[in-house]
Design an enzyme around this catalytic site. Sequence first.
Site, mmCIF file in Angstrom:
data_model
loop_
_atom_site.group_PDB
_atom_site.id
_atom_site.type_symbol
_atom_site.label_atom_id
_atom_site.label_comp_id
_atom_site.label_asym_id
_atom_site.label_seq_id
_atom_site.Cartn_x
_atom_site.Cartn_y
_atom_site.Cartn_z
ATOM 1 N N VAL A 1 0.910 -1.147 0.028
ATOM 2 C CA VAL A 1 0.016 0.066 0.024
ATOM 3 C C VAL A 1 0.866 1.149 0.001
ATOM 4 C CG1 VAL A 1 -2.024 -1.035 1.051
ATOM 5 C CG2 VAL A 1 -0.184 0.024 2.500
ATOM 6 N N TYR A 2 2.025 1.191 0.054
ATOM 7 C CA TYR A 2 2.946 2.373 0.143
ATOM 8 C C TYR A 2 2.920 2.845 -1.255
ATOM 9 C CZ TYR A 2 4.286 1.012 5.006
ATOM 10 O OH TYR A 2 4.229 0.567 6.331
ATOM 11 N N SER A 3 2.544 3.989 -1.503
ATOM 12 C CA SER A 3 2.782 4.634 -2.873
ATOM 13 C C SER A 3 2.040 3.875 -4.112
ATOM 14 C CB SER A 3 4.034 4.969 -3.197
ATOM 15 O OG SER A 3 4.587 6.112 -2.297
ATOM 16 N N GLY A 4 1.086 2.946 -3.651
ATOM 17 C CA GLY A 4 0.464 1.997 -4.806
ATOM 18 C C GLY A 4 1.325 1.025 -5.408
#
Length: 356
Positions: free
Chosen positions: A61-64
């Site tokens: 989920v970090y920066s997609g």
Amino acid sequence: MEHRRLGASGLMVPALSFGAGTFGGRGELVGAWGSTDEREARRLVDICLDAGVTMFDTADVYSGGASEEVLGAAVKGRRDQVILSTKAGLPTGDGPMDAGTSRARLVKAVDDALRRLGTDYIDLFQLHAFDAGTPVREVLSTLDDLVRAGKLRYTGVSNFSGWQLMKSLAEADAGGHQRYVAHQVYYSLVGRDYEWELMPLGLDQGVGAVVWSPLGWGRLTGRIRRGRPLPAGSRLHDTADYGPPVEEELLYRVVDTLDEIAGETGRTVPQIALNWLLRRPTVSSVIIGARNEEQLRQNLGAVGWTLTDDQAARLDTASARTAPYPHFPYERQEGFARLNPSPVRSAGGDAGAPRG
């Protein structure tokens, strides 16, 4: 760099690890953390490896997914020198299969992470949150399959409650599944809730803590002081509502004590806050983050020395809070305390963290 055993596993991890949440820098929350590109990321990885920091943590989920991509590019050509840790389970989209830890979701999430990281195995894979809609048995059997396939080496969880983690461990034992060896948790001088239930569980069950946000969601950087407005450049202006709340008086009491000890030791406020955590029971590794080389080098100064017992005790006192029920009788009443001694009190100053 000191290395410690990760829980009851055979994996040795550095006392400090690096959080790649700033890599990629996309989105409202993560973008406020930082926006490290591939060139900058490779430089930060260089510095980490020179200092013995070999574990790098990220999440889908970090920066997609961009954080995993940038981290993969930064460690390319030196995969055998690093421990890659990532997480999955939180929503990555609006579709019915874009969240949770079902078999279908986990298999896809792991394959996607492997592709973005540019590797054929993940050293430590953690469930980013508990999925109440998927049977624990399904989760564990899926992870077993992924371990047998050589895609995962060790498994853990993040942000689980005590009953969620214990249920998972009990099911693992009953079904002969691989046990979780790590719990990635929020723990800091201004957030000690981990100690009330999850720390005793970790000690009893051999689950090592991998600590996120050890500086209290940016509150223990040394820039916040009693009687002063929040600095203009602080990311708390944009991110405070996303993170764990902290009572102002508790924060200022802790910062006042950190300032006193900084004057005694010549160390910075963040270095002291990190060093305090490294003394705590069950702590296998503390994740440090950095938006630039200067921040990284400052955080690396948290190791190679230790607080005195007196200094640690003053920080304990300044950061203490009354535990909620049913925990507070065990702290306050002698009869309860004799039956269930606190792991923090009984461990003393150099609190029995798993270490090698």
